[in-house]
Design a protein around this motif. Structure first.
Motif, mmCIF file in Angstrom:
data_model
loop_
_atom_site.group_PDB
_atom_site.id
_atom_site.type_symbol
_atom_site.label_atom_id
_atom_site.label_comp_id
_atom_site.label_asym_id
_atom_site.label_seq_id
_atom_site.Cartn_x
_atom_site.Cartn_y
_atom_site.Cartn_z
ATOM 1 N N ALA A 51 -2.302 -13.109 5.357
ATOM 2 C CA ALA A 51 -1.056 -13.147 4.577
ATOM 3 C C ALA A 51 -1.063 -12.076 3.491
ATOM 4 O O ALA A 51 -0.057 -11.377 3.283
ATOM 5 N N GLN A 52 -2.187 -11.910 2.833
ATOM 6 C CA GLN A 52 -2.289 -10.890 1.784
ATOM 7 C C GLN A 52 -2.169 -9.485 2.396
ATOM 8 O O GLN A 52 -1.509 -8.608 1.829
ATOM 9 N N GLY A 53 -2.792 -9.272 3.541
ATOM 10 C CA GLY A 53 -2.701 -7.978 4.217
ATOM 11 C C GLY A 53 -1.274 -7.650 4.635
ATOM 12 O O GLY A 53 -0.812 -6.516 4.483
ATOM 13 N N GLU A 54 -0.564 -8.644 5.165
ATOM 14 C CA GLU A 54 0.831 -8.426 5.558
ATOM 15 C C GLU A 54 1.692 -8.110 4.348
ATOM 16 O O GLU A 54 2.567 -7.238 4.409
ATOM 17 N N THR A 55 1.449 -8.797 3.246
ATOM 18 C CA THR A 55 2.206 -8.528 2.023
ATOM 19 C C THR A 55 1.957 -7.107 1.535
ATOM 20 O O THR A 55 2.897 -6.395 1.173
ATOM 21 N N LEU A 56 0.700 -6.682 1.540
ATOM 22 C CA LEU A 56 0.378 -5.322 1.098
ATOM 23 C C LEU A 56 0.963 -4.276 2.037
ATOM 24 O O LEU A 56 1.360 -3.197 1.595
ATOM 25 N N CYS A 57 1.017 -4.571 3.329
ATOM 26 C CA CYS A 57 1.631 -3.635 4.287
ATOM 27 C C CYS A 57 3.123 -3.488 4.016
ATOM 28 O O CYS A 57 3.675 -2.383 4.085
ATOM 29 N N GLN A 58 3.789 -4.598 3.730
ATOM 30 C CA GLN A 58 5.220 -4.549 3.460
ATOM 31 C C GLN A 58 5.508 -3.814 2.168
ATOM 32 O O GLN A 58 6.484 -3.068 2.081
ATOM 33 N N ASP A 59 4.657 -4.015 1.145
ATOM 34 C CA ASP A 59 4.833 -3.306 -0.119
ATOM 35 C C ASP A 59 4.569 -1.828 0.050
ATOM 36 O O ASP A 59 5.210 -0.998 -0.610
ATOM 37 N N GLY A 60 3.622 -1.479 0.913
ATOM 38 C CA GLY A 60 3.248 -0.083 1.100
ATOM 39 C C GLY A 60 2.480 0.468 -0.080
ATOM 40 O O GLY A 60 2.342 1.671 -0.238
ATOM 41 N N SER A 61 1.958 -0.422 -0.924
ATOM 42 C CA SER A 61 1.324 0.025 -2.163
ATOM 43 C C SER A 61 -0.056 0.629 -1.916
ATOM 44 O O SER A 61 -0.309 1.763 -2.283
ATOM 45 N N ASP A 62 -0.957 -0.098 -1.292
ATOM 46 C CA ASP A 62 -2.321 0.384 -1.099
ATOM 47 C C ASP A 62 -2.748 0.081 0.329
ATOM 48 O O ASP A 62 -3.062 -1.056 0.665
ATOM 49 N N GLN A 63 -2.780 1.109 1.162
ATOM 50 C CA GLN A 63 -3.105 0.911 2.570
ATOM 51 C C GLN A 63 -4.564 0.527 2.770
ATOM 52 O O GLN A 63 -4.887 -0.247 3.670
ATOM 53 N N VAL A 64 -5.455 1.059 1.949
ATOM 54 C CA VAL A 64 -6.872 0.717 2.077
ATOM 55 C C VAL A 64 -7.081 -0.761 1.747
ATOM 56 O O VAL A 64 -7.825 -1.470 2.442
ATOM 57 N N GLU A 65 -6.411 -1.236 0.725
ATOM 58 C CA GLU A 65 -6.536 -2.654 0.352
ATOM 59 C C GLU A 65 -5.959 -3.557 1.447
ATOM 60 O O GLU A 65 -6.530 -4.615 1.754
ATOM 61 N N ALA A 66 -4.832 -3.130 2.051
ATOM 62 C CA ALA A 66 -4.248 -3.907 3.145
ATOM 63 C C ALA A 66 -5.206 -3.954 4.333
ATOM 64 O O ALA A 66 -5.427 -5.013 4.931
ATOM 65 N N ALA A 67 -5.790 -2.813 4.671
ATOM 66 C CA ALA A 67 -6.738 -2.768 5.784
ATOM 67 C C ALA A 67 -7.973 -3.616 5.477
ATOM 68 O O ALA A 67 -8.529 -4.258 6.370
ATOM 69 N N LEU A 68 -8.381 -3.623 4.212
ATOM 70 C CA LEU A 68 -9.532 -4.438 3.824
ATOM 71 C C LEU A 68 -9.247 -5.929 4.049
ATOM 72 O O LEU A 68 -10.120 -6.665 4.514
ATOM 73 N N CYS A 69 -8.034 -6.350 3.747
ATOM 74 C CA CYS A 69 -7.673 -7.754 3.988
ATOM 75 C C CYS A 69 -7.769 -8.083 5.483
ATOM 76 O O CYS A 69 -8.317 -9.122 5.869
ATOM 77 N N PHE A 70 -7.244 -7.196 6.325
ATOM 78 C CA PHE A 70 -7.314 -7.427 7.763
ATOM 79 C C PHE A 70 -8.767 -7.379 8.253
ATOM 80 O O PHE A 70 -9.153 -8.114 9.163
ATOM 81 N N TYR A 71 -9.568 -6.522 7.649
ATOM 82 C CA TYR A 71 -10.995 -6.436 7.995
ATOM 83 C C TYR A 71 -11.708 -7.749 7.665
ATOM 84 O O TYR A 71 -12.492 -8.261 8.476
ATOM 85 N N LYS A 72 -11.430 -8.280 6.479
ATOM 86 C CA LYS A 72 -12.056 -9.541 6.077
ATOM 87 C C LYS A 72 -11.651 -10.668 7.027
ATOM 88 O O LYS A 72 -12.474 -11.517 7.394
ATOM 89 N N ALA A 73 -10.394 -10.678 7.428
ATOM 90 C CA ALA A 73 -9.940 -11.701 8.376
ATOM 91 C C ALA A 73 -10.640 -11.521 9.723
ATOM 92 O O ALA A 73 -11.022 -12.503 10.370
ATOM 93 N N LEU A 74 -10.827 -10.283 10.111
ATOM 94 C CA LEU A 74 -11.501 -9.996 11.376
ATOM 95 C C LEU A 74 -12.952 -10.471 11.356
ATOM 96 O O LEU A 74 -13.468 -10.960 12.362
ATOM 97 N N LYS A 75 -13.603 -10.342 10.215
ATOM 98 C CA LYS A 75 -15.008 -10.748 10.104
ATOM 99 C C LYS A 75 -15.205 -12.243 10.341
ATOM 100 O O LYS A 75 -16.247 -12.644 10.841
ATOM 101 N N VAL A 76 -14.232 -13.074 9.980
ATOM 102 C CA VAL A 76 -14.396 -14.520 10.151
ATOM 103 C C VAL A 76 -13.729 -15.045 11.417
ATOM 104 O O VAL A 76 -13.889 -16.213 11.755
ATOM 105 N N TYR A 77 -12.997 -14.194 12.124
ATOM 106 C CA TYR A 77 -12.309 -14.629 13.340
ATOM 107 C C TYR A 77 -13.322 -14.736 14.476
ATOM 108 O O TYR A 77 -14.147 -13.847 14.675
ATOM 109 N N PRO A 78 -13.268 -15.828 15.270
ATOM 110 C CA PRO A 78 -14.283 -16.023 16.318
ATOM 111 C C PRO A 78 -14.186 -15.014 17.479
ATOM 112 O O PRO A 78 -15.187 -14.711 18.106
ATOM 113 N N GLN A 79 -13.010 -14.502 17.767
ATOM 114 C CA GLN A 79 -12.820 -13.543 18.865
ATOM 115 C C GLN A 79 -12.224 -12.242 18.316
ATOM 116 O O GLN A 79 -11.012 -12.030 18.373
#
Length: 170
Positions: free
Chosen positions: A93-121
């Motif tokens: 949710a935080q990553g999607e919000t940051l993507c929509q804002d367009g404010s900080d792409q690295v921070e948005a990608a970091l949110c998606f990365y963190k979600a990926l780390k805990v996702y089982p697949q």
């Protein structure tokens, strides 16, 4: 004389001067080889400066990405299933919000990365990201995944220890 006549004459003179200069510049550009060389030299110099600036920006962004991934690893990730679910939902949710804002792409990608780390697949989640995440953020996310060898998202089962021959991001 009227003021409008003086203004019209002044404007006419200035416009005529600008047109004359444009014609002179064009003639000089077309006929003078030294002038053409100087223009090309200046163009090449500017292109080189732009290229160096882009390389410096790319190196700076790679450092920021590596620092972000290292920071996320230091923070750690939840281990409990329920905590993982809540963490995953929060980060997406935080990553999607940051993507929509367009404010900080690295921070948005970091949110998606963190979600990926805990996702089982992770592979399934990457295919979802391909369809939903904007390309610049997805490119940054791919660099983040490339810096973390603990995530195996190689295509068609080309994980660690696999000899399928297919190149994979590991």
């Amino acid at each position: 004389m009227k003021t409008t006549t003086i203004v019209a004459a002044t404007v006419g003179t200035v416009v005529t001067g600008l047109i004359a200069y444009a014609v002179y510049f064009d003639h000089k550009r077309r006929t003078d080889p030294g002038f053409r060389k100087a223009l090309k030299r200046e163009s090449r110099r500017q292109a080189r400066a732009d290229k160096e600036e882009a390389e410096a920006h790319g190196a700076k962004q790679k450092e920021a990405i590596k620092a972000a991934v290292d920071g996320a690893k230091e923070e750690g990730f939840p281990t409990d299933v329920e905590e993982k679910e809540a963490y995953f939902m929060n980060e997406v949710a935080q990553g999607e919000t940051l993507c929509q804002d367009g404010s900080d792409q690295v921070e948005a990608a970091l949110c998606f990365y963190k979600a990926l780390k805990v996702y089982p697949q992770p592979r399934d989640l990457i295919s979802i990201y391909d369809k939903t995440v904007p390309k610049p953020v997805l490119d940054i996310l791919a660099e983040m995944i490339a810096t973390d060898p603990s995530i195996s998202v190689g295509p068609f089962g080309a994980g660690p220890g696999s000899d399928s021959g297919a190149p994979g991001v590991e």
